[in-house]
Design a protein around this motif. Structure first.
Motif, PDB file in Angstrom:
ATOM      1  N   UNK A 212      -7.156  10.307   3.627  1.00 50.59           N
ATOM      2  CA  UNK A 212      -5.780  10.712   3.925  1.00 50.59           C
ATOM      3  C   UNK A 212      -5.028  10.988   2.623  1.00 50.59           C
ATOM      4  N   UNK A 213      -5.295  10.177   1.594  1.00 47.56           N
ATOM      5  CA  UNK A 213      -4.682  10.414   0.294  1.00 47.56           C
ATOM      6  C   UNK A 213      -5.114  11.743  -0.300  1.00 47.56           C
ATOM      7  N   UNK A 214      -6.393  12.081  -0.148  1.00 47.81           N
ATOM      8  CA  UNK A 214      -6.883  13.374  -0.647  1.00 47.81           C
ATOM      9  C   UNK A 214      -6.193  14.515   0.091  1.00 47.81           C
ATOM     10  N   UNK A 215      -6.020  14.376   1.395  1.00 48.81           N
ATOM     11  CA  UNK A 215      -5.308  15.402   2.168  1.00 48.81           C
ATOM     12  C   UNK A 215      -3.889  15.584   1.643  1.00 48.81           C
ATOM     13  N   UNK A 216      -3.243  14.480   1.256  1.00 50.55           N
ATOM     14  CA  UNK A 216      -1.886  14.560   0.700  1.00 50.55           C
ATOM     15  C   UNK A 216      -1.884  15.309  -0.632  1.00 50.55           C
ATOM     16  N   UNK A 217      -2.892  15.064  -1.467  1.00 55.26           N
ATOM     17  CA  UNK A 217      -2.993  15.795  -2.730  1.00 55.26           C
ATOM     18  C   UNK A 217      -3.093  17.296  -2.480  1.00 55.26           C
TER      19      UNK A 217
ATOM     20  N   UNK B 226      -2.284  -2.161  -7.440  1.00 55.67           N
ATOM     21  CA  UNK B 226      -3.059  -1.096  -6.802  1.00 55.67           C
ATOM     22  C   UNK B 226      -2.322   0.235  -6.885  1.00 55.67           C
ATOM     23  N   UNK B 227      -3.045   1.249  -7.315  1.00 53.94           N
ATOM     24  CA  UNK B 227      -2.513   2.607  -7.293  1.00 53.94           C
ATOM     25  C   UNK B 227      -3.310   3.390  -6.264  1.00 53.94           C
ATOM     26  N   UNK B 228      -2.611   4.170  -5.433  1.00 53.80           N
ATOM     27  CA  UNK B 228      -3.268   4.913  -4.376  1.00 53.80           C
ATOM     28  C   UNK B 228      -3.776   6.264  -4.843  1.00 53.80           C
ATOM     29  N   UNK B 229      -4.469   6.948  -3.957  1.00 53.80           N
ATOM     30  CA  UNK B 229      -5.007   8.276  -4.268  1.00 53.80           C
ATOM     31  C   UNK B 229      -3.879   9.272  -4.517  1.00 53.80           C
ATOM     32  N   UNK B 230      -2.792   9.152  -3.762  1.00 57.27           N
ATOM     33  CA  UNK B 230      -1.642  10.062  -3.909  1.00 57.27           C
ATOM     34  C   UNK B 230      -0.399   9.238  -4.236  1.00 57.27           C
ATOM     35  N   UNK B 231      -0.254   8.769  -5.481  1.00 56.61           N
ATOM     36  CA  UNK B 231       0.793   7.798  -5.813  1.00 56.61           C
ATOM     37  C   UNK B 231       2.222   8.327  -5.755  1.00 56.61           C
ATOM     38  N   UNK B 232       2.389   9.621  -5.594  1.00 55.95           N
ATOM     39  CA  UNK B 232       3.748  10.160  -5.468  1.00 55.95           C
ATOM     40  C   UNK B 232       4.042  10.656  -4.053  1.00 55.95           C
TER      41      UNK B 232
ATOM     42  N   UNK C 164      -5.556  13.948 -10.489  1.00 57.12           N
ATOM     43  CA  UNK C 164      -4.136  13.771 -10.816  1.00 57.12           C
ATOM     44  C   UNK C 164      -3.639  14.797 -11.827  1.00 57.12           C
ATOM     45  N   UNK C 165      -4.552  15.458 -12.535  1.00 57.39           N
ATOM     46  CA  UNK C 165      -4.140  16.536 -13.429  1.00 57.39           C
ATOM     47  C   UNK C 165      -3.603  17.728 -12.634  1.00 57.39           C
ATOM     48  N   UNK C 166      -3.975  17.803 -11.356  1.00 56.35           N
ATOM     49  CA  UNK C 166      -3.564  18.917 -10.505  1.00 56.35           C
ATOM     50  C   UNK C 166      -2.512  18.529  -9.476  1.00 56.35           C
ATOM     51  N   UNK C 167      -2.576  17.294  -8.983  1.00 54.25           N
ATOM     52  CA  UNK C 167      -1.658  16.873  -7.924  1.00 54.25           C
ATOM     53  C   UNK C 167      -1.631  15.355  -7.835  1.00 54.25           C
ATOM     54  N   UNK C 168      -0.441  14.836  -7.495  1.00 55.89           N
ATOM     55  CA  UNK C 168      -0.301  13.405  -7.228  1.00 55.89           C
ATOM     56  C   UNK C 168       0.347  13.168  -5.862  1.00 55.89           C
ATOM     57  N   UNK C 169       0.393  14.220  -5.052  1.00 53.65           N
ATOM     58  CA  UNK C 169       0.940  14.076  -3.710  1.00 53.65           C
ATOM     59  C   UNK C 169       2.444  14.224  -3.625  1.00 53.65           C
TER      60      UNK C 169
ATOM     61  N   UNK D  79       4.932  14.944  -0.280  1.00 59.27           N
ATOM     62  CA  UNK D  79       4.190  14.922   0.987  1.00 59.27           C
ATOM     63  C   UNK D  79       4.423  13.589   1.697  1.00 59.27           C
ATOM     64  N   UNK D  80       4.659  13.644   2.998  1.00 61.23           N
ATOM     65  CA  UNK D  80       4.831  12.435   3.795  1.00 61.23           C
ATOM     66  C   UNK D  80       3.554  12.149   4.578  1.00 61.23           C
ATOM     67  N   UNK D  81       3.010  10.956   4.386  1.00 66.46           N
ATOM     68  CA  UNK D  81       1.819  10.518   5.117  1.00 66.46           C
ATOM     69  C   UNK D  81       2.243   9.425   6.094  1.00 66.46           C
ATOM     70  N   UNK D  82       2.103   9.693   7.369  1.00 64.56           N
ATOM     71  CA  UNK D  82       2.414   8.674   8.377  1.00 64.56           C
ATOM     72  C   UNK D  82       1.236   7.714   8.484  1.00 64.56           C
ATOM     73  N   UNK D  83       1.514   6.426   8.365  1.00 58.94           N
ATOM     74  CA  UNK D  83       0.481   5.402   8.500  1.00 58.94           C
ATOM     75  C   UNK D  83       0.694   4.714   9.841  1.00 58.94           C
ATOM     76  N   UNK D  84      -0.149   5.048  10.815  1.00 55.96           N
ATOM     77  CA  UNK D  84      -0.087   4.436  12.140  1.00 55.96           C
ATOM     78  C   UNK D  84      -0.937   3.180  12.089  1.00 55.96           C
ATOM     79  N   UNK D  85      -0.275   2.021  12.072  1.00 55.46           N
ATOM     80  CA  UNK D  85      -1.009   0.787  11.817  1.00 55.46           C
ATOM     81  C   UNK D  85      -0.184  -0.406  12.300  1.00 55.46           C
ATOM     82  N   UNK D  86      -0.327  -1.528  11.614  1.00 57.30           N
ATOM     83  CA  UNK D  86       0.355  -2.757  12.017  1.00 57.30           C
ATOM     84  C   UNK D  86       1.722  -2.919  11.359  1.00 57.30           C
ATOM     85  N   UNK D  87       2.172  -1.890  10.660  1.00 62.52           N
ATOM     86  CA  UNK D  87       3.407  -1.968   9.900  1.00 62.52           C
ATOM     87  C   UNK D  87       3.110  -2.174   8.428  1.00 62.52           C
ATOM     88  N   UNK D  88       4.093  -1.941   7.580  1.00 59.69           N
ATOM     89  CA  UNK D  88       3.916  -2.030   6.133  1.00 59.69           C
ATOM     90  C   UNK D  88       4.971  -2.950   5.544  1.00 59.69           C
ATOM     91  N   UNK D  89       4.543  -3.830   4.641  1.00 56.12           N
ATOM     92  CA  UNK D  89       5.453  -4.722   3.926  1.00 56.12           C
ATOM     93  C   UNK D  89       6.117  -3.923   2.804  1.00 56.12           C
TER      94      UNK D  89
END
Length: 374
Positions: free
Chosen positions: A273-278, A114-120, A48-53, A56-66
């Motif tokens: 996927x979060x690392x890829x976003x970073x 919960x905080x994700x790998x790429x919180x921004x 996170x000292x270098x990047x927080x995403x 970047x848009x990450x598409x989540x192909x899944x059951x939907x998101x609340x």
């Protein structure tokens, strides 16, 4: 942990309880943050000292998101429902994956939850499958739509600005065979510079069958390790597995503003996927091949007594991947594992320049010989 918050978390997981009272919600959020052991293991706080995403848009192909979960407030853009099922169930699995990628926490300073790998990063939610207990699974019309939903979802994500596509999918609905439409959609995404990440499957203790979309060429297939960084027994062992990430005892967001603890390669794929976003945020315009190379070269040896190439022998590390992505390309090429150079890629081993130099010297010598004779 033996705190009250920890016990509340386990009760919630076991009984699916909702905690509307603020005090309970705070305790639950505290417990969730305390149990996020994968972040340190993967070097995420240092990354996170270098990047927080950012951006970047990450598409989540899944059951939907609340979108109402407090840890995902403002992080999610709702895409289409390609299943045709309507709002039959809240997307609990999709919510879980989205939180591991781009969760922002909640409360003062985002200290809870919960905080994700790429919180921004931004999550683009595209519904392509149904929850395991969704009664719509028995609807023949829905079943037809679901079978082609992944391919359509990939194309929709690419055409609507996704730079990374996360697919914690597989293990049913024909995913052991793949399809021409999905294969074509994967190739389309790669041609547009979009990184695709997928879970390798949870069939390791059973049939251990190849699982799609992870098995398509060009997709970063992710296996799971436990808290000791040893292979998770359920994780598929196939030669298409690219890298591993934590996949046991993973705390993530759940429906109804709650949390869940679970095992699976789904979580491992979301982390990568979060690392890829970073990487995408830190290095705009970086190509798919270079993102993949950085993730693999930045990974660390897993804690196992033997090398298992069919499993993926290394664990993803966010900070190391960012540093690898920023290294000059020639350094990355030289550092590529030896087996990756087999097959005639002379440039990647440093042999190519030597051969060209030798050929040049030979030509000069022949010209000089002809000149002397003349």
């Amino acid at each position: 942990m033996t705190s009250v918050a920890s016990r509340l978390l386990m009760v919630c997981v076991a009984a699916g309880l909702i905690f509307p009272a603020p005090a309970h919600a705070d305790e639950l959020g505290t417990a969730a943050r305390e149990r996020q052991w994968p972040l340190e293991v993967m070097g995420v706080p240092a990354a996170w000292e270098l990047s927080r995403g950012e951006g970047v848009t990450v598409a989540v192909l899944d059951t939907g998101v609340d979108t109402h979960h407090p840890d995902l407030a403002g992080a999610v853009v709702e895409g289409p429902d390609l299943t045709g099922a309507g709002t039959t169930r809240v997307g609990r699995h999709g919510t879980s994956m989205a939180s591991l990628i781009a969760g922002r926490g909640h409360g003062e300073g985002g200290e809870l939850g919960v905080v994700g790998v790429a919180p921004r990063a931004r999550v683009l939610s595209i519904r392509v499958t149904l929850e395991a207990d969704d009664p719509a699974r028995t609807d023949p019309h829905v079943a037809v739509l679901v079978r082609g939903a992944v391919a359509r979802g990939i194309r929709w994500a690419v055409d609507h600005g996704a730079e990374v596509i996360s697919m914690s999918l597989g293990g049913g609905d024909g995913s052991y065979r793949g399809s021409p439409d999905e294969d074509a959609a994967v190739r389309y995404a790669l041609s547009k510079g979009v990184v695709l990440v997928a879970s390798s499957g949870n069939d390791g203790e059973g049939a251990n069958r190849p699982t799609f979309p992870a098995a398509y060429p060009g997709v970063i297939a992710v296996g799971a390790v436990d808290e000791r960084l040893g292979p998770a027994p359920f994780s598929n062992r196939q030669d298409y597995v690219s890298v591993t990430a934590p996949g046991t005892g993973i705390v993530s967001a759940d429906g109804h503003a709650s949390y869940v603890v679970g095992d699976g390669t789904s979580s491992a794929a979301a982390f990568v996927a979060g690392i890829a976003a970073l990487i995408k945020a830190r290095h705009p315009g970086i190509g798919v091949t270079d993102v993949r190379r950085a993730i693999l070269q930045g990974s660390v040896r897993m804690n196992t007594g033997r090398r298992d190439e069919a499993y993926g022998s290394r664990v993803a590390n966010a900070r190391r991947a960012l540093l690898a992505a920023g290294a000059p390309r020639r350094v990355l090429m030289a550092a590529r594992p030896r087996q990756a150079a087999v097959g005639g890629d002379l440039r990647s081993t440093g042999v190519g320049p030597l051969i060209w130099a030798a050929l040049l010297l030979l030509v000069v010598a022949l010209v000089a010989r002809v000149a002397l004779r003349a």
